[in-house]
Motif scaffolding. Structure first.
Motif, short mmCIF file in Angstrom:
data_model
loop_
_atom_site.label_atom_id
_atom_site.label_comp_id
_atom_site.label_asym_id
_atom_site.label_seq_id
_atom_site.Cartn_x
_atom_site.Cartn_y
_atom_site.Cartn_z
N MET A 182 4.29 0.62 3.26
CA MET A 182 4.47 -0.54 2.23
C MET A 182 3.31 -1.41 2.23
O MET A 182 3.08 -1.92 0.94
N MET A 183 2.85 -1.78 3.44
CA MET A 183 1.62 -2.72 3.15
C MET A 183 0.13 -1.87 2.52
O MET A 183 -0.40 -2.56 1.96
N VAL A 184 0.09 -0.68 2.76
CA VAL A 184 -0.94 0.00 1.88
C VAL A 184 -0.86 -0.02 0.40
O VAL A 184 -1.58 -0.53 -0.15
N VAL A 185 0.57 -0.03 0.11
CA VAL A 185 0.61 -0.07 -1.40
C VAL A 185 0.67 -1.35 -1.81
O VAL A 185 -0.11 -1.86 -2.85
N PHE A 186 1.00 -2.43 -1.16
CA PHE A 186 0.88 -3.78 -1.58
C PHE A 186 -0.35 -4.05 -1.39
O PHE A 186 -0.74 -4.84 -2.45
N TYR A 187 -1.07 -3.75 -0.52
CA TYR A 187 -2.51 -4.26 -0.46
C TYR A 187 -3.50 -3.58 -1.60
O TYR A 187 -4.21 -4.23 -2.08
N SER A 188 -3.25 -2.48 -1.93
CA SER A 188 -3.69 -1.75 -3.20
C SER A 188 -3.54 -2.48 -4.28
O SER A 188 -4.50 -2.89 -5.29
#
Length: 615
Positions: free
Chosen positions: A25-31
């Motif tokens: 979730m954090m990777v998608v949100f950060y992207s």
């Protein structure tokens, strides 16, 4: 399969699943946040380039209008504004050329600069120098003869292509930004729900595979302590630490049965077995209540020493695993807080951009109103010039009538001069007759004396008539001179009125051109104001969406905090435990084994200690 896994592996896999879900979730949100930041930077650059292109266009129009004002009035104030606009164009053009990366747009800037320099050489600077040299009429004639050739349209059109390209980029970046924000919101909401679901699932699963078996085992130990040796020991088929504990309890039960059958035990063995059973029962009760610092410190005799070692090792492994779980949840909460903080920072920056856009839109609206007021003033000035031309035309007609009247007066004066000349001749002849009469009277002697007196009076009267005729002739001559002067003055007035009529006509044409240019500028600024209003609305919507994202991240951090508090219910010592709170494990309190049941456990096989090594 879950029953055969060791407890550390079960807990590790559970929290690894939670961590992996949070990481995804954090990777998608950060992207998505990175994409929002990239599109925001692109929007800021495009808006700056658009503003510089508009500044160049305004500077060109300003040079053109100030040149026309200087040609009409020769007022040096127009030159000051002209040179300021020229310097502003040169500085902004050089800066814009450095910032543009698109070759076509850079070529457009170079084309605009080329046309601007050509216009200055052919018209702007040349006409200013002519006016300074006293050739204003020639410069005005050149402008009137040139028509549209003196305009700066060739230099303005390339700049408009740049503005159109940047407007398209702004719209594209805004669409990408909205898409990224929507994706971030979707990822945050779906990921948060999934993470909460995974956490709840793992909690329920761990409760079923760890907490409940511990409760059942504790209940069984309590029953054994109460002397019920005919009960079944649950979970003896498990392959984890709880299965080892269950098999150990089974050993205790078998030992109790053997004790009842043997009927012989010594006091030392009974005391030792009582110590072992009471100690293990007490520590299992504390373990069921969530206290993972419950270590056995008493010395167990003989074969029971391995039971103490295995119990303490199992508790240590559980305590280390829960400490690792608490650290992991703390890391997740920190990451969620950082995401929320980044979202709030982005929201503040977006709100700041929205405020700047709103102020820019207000300034452009004021410029639009002022330009429209200037155009209206130019129209009213054109009307005043028309009225002035009509007054000059009437003045010229009046001057023509005055010239004609003066001509008639001059003609009448010539007739009066002829009359005076006739009177002068009559007076001369009268005097000659009077002289002849006097001569004849002298010849007549005394008889002609009266006639001589009359002749003298007639002669005096003739002389006086000649004198009056001479004065009348002098007065008439002066009057004729004044009439000639007045006619010449009226003719000069007529010539001046003709020049004024031509000058007012030129002013009329220049004011008409200025009014047309002001109308075009007002229309362009109106379009810019509308575009800025749309951008302002879109930026405010983006700010609202980012604030919603920040709130969702804060909710995720709260959920992770709740998970951390649940983990802190286990007391692991060294400051890692939360408030001491006993976890409900079974309905009644744990009872220690009575001394009567201790003798049943005296003959525990020595091989039973091997079953505790994996606990």
């Amino acid at each position: 399969m879950l029953k055969s896994l060791k407890i550390p592996r079960k807990l590790g896999l559970s929290f690894l699943t939670v961590c992996a879900s949070a990481a995804i979730m954090m990777v998608v949100f950060y992207s998505n946040i990175a994409m929002i930041r990239t599109t925001t930077d692109g929007n800021n650059l495009s808006q700056s380039i658009h503003a510089q292109a508009l500044t160049l266009e305004t500077a060109l129009l300003r040079q053109n209008s100030q040149l026309r004002g200087f040609l009409v009035t020769a007022d040096p104030t127009y030159l000051k504004s002209y040179y300021e606009a020229r310097d502003e164009y040169d500085t902004t053009s050089a800066d814009l050329e450095k910032r543009l990366s698109d070759p076509a747009q850079r070529d457009a800037v170079l084309e605009s600069r080329k046309e601007t320099l050509a216009w200055r050489t052919q018209w702007g600077d040349r006409l200013i120098e002519e006016v300074k040299a006293g050739q204003r009429d020639a410069a005005q004639d050149a402008v009137r003869a040139a028509g549209k050739a003196v305009l700066v349209s060739a230099a303005v059109l390339p700049l408009r292509s740049i503005r159109e390209a940047q407007s398209a980029l702004i719209e594209k970046n805004s669409n990408n930004q909205n898409a990224a924000i929507s994706s971030a919101m979707t990822a945050l909401i779906v990921g948060g729900i999934a993470l909460i679901g995974v956490a709840i699932t793992m909690a329920a699963l761990l409760t079923g595979v760890i907490a409940r078996p511990v409760t059942r085992l504790t209940t069984t130990m309590a029953s054994l302590a109460a002397g019920r040796n005919d009960i079944d020991v649950p979970d003896v088929d498990r392959g984890d630490e709880l299965g080892d504990m269950a098999r150990a309890v089974l050993v205790f039960r078998d030992a109790a049965v053997a004790k009842q059958a043997a009927e012989a035990a010594n006091a030392k063995a009974e005391a030792a077995q009582k110590l072992v059973v009471e100690t293990i029962s007490t520590h299992l009760s504390e373990l069921a209540g969530g206290n993972l610092t419950a270590r056995i410190t008493e010395d167990f005799p003989g074969d029971y020493a391995a039971v103490k070692t295995n119990f303490n090792d199992a508790v240590t492994a559980l305590r280390a695993l829960l400490a690792s779980v608490m650290e992991t949840t703390s890391t997740i909460r920190t990451g969620s807080s950082e995401i929320a903080q980044a979202s709030e920072d982005l929201a503040r920056r977006t709100e700041s951009n929205a405020a700047s856009l709103e102020e820019t839109a207000a300034a452009v609206t004021q410029m639009d109103g002022r330009l429209r007021a200037t155009a209206d003033a130019a129209k009213r000035t054109v009307g005043q010039a028309d009225a002035t031309m009509a007054s000059v035309t009437d003045g010229r007609a009046t001057a023509d009538e005055a010239v004609q009247a003066m001509t008639r007066v001059a003609d009448s004066a010539k007739g009066i001069d002829s009359v005076i000349e006739g009177l002068d001749k009559i007076a001369f002849q009268t005097r000659v007759l009077a002289m002849n009469a006097a001569v004849e009277a002298g010849r007549a002697g005394e008889a002609g004396r009266g006639f001589a007196v009359v002749a003298d009076l007639v002669s005096a009267l003739a002389m006086r008539a000649e004198e009056e005729a001479g004065r009348a002739r002098d007065q008439l001559t002066a009057t004729q001179t004044d009439i000639v002067t007045a006619v010449q003055a009226v003719q000069r007035v007529d010539g001046a009125l003709s020049d004024i009529s031509q000058g007012v006509g030129a002013v009329h044409q220049l004011l008409g051109d200025m009014a047309t240019d002001n109308q075009a500028q007002a229309s362009a600024i109106t379009e810019i104001s509308s575009a800025l209003g749309s951008m302002d609305q879109a930026t405010q919507q983006n700010a609202a969406m980012v604030e919603e994202t920040s709130a969702a991240a804060r909710n995720l951090a709260g959920e992770v905090g709740t998970l951390t508090e649940q983990a802190r219910q286990f007391n692991i010592g060294d400051g890692g435990a939360g408030p001491a709170r006993r976890m409900p494990s079974f309905d009644g309190p744990v009872r220690q084994l009575p001394p009567a049941a201790v003798s049943a456990l005296v003959r525990t096989p020595s091989g039973a200690s091997d079953d505790w090594q994996s606990f």
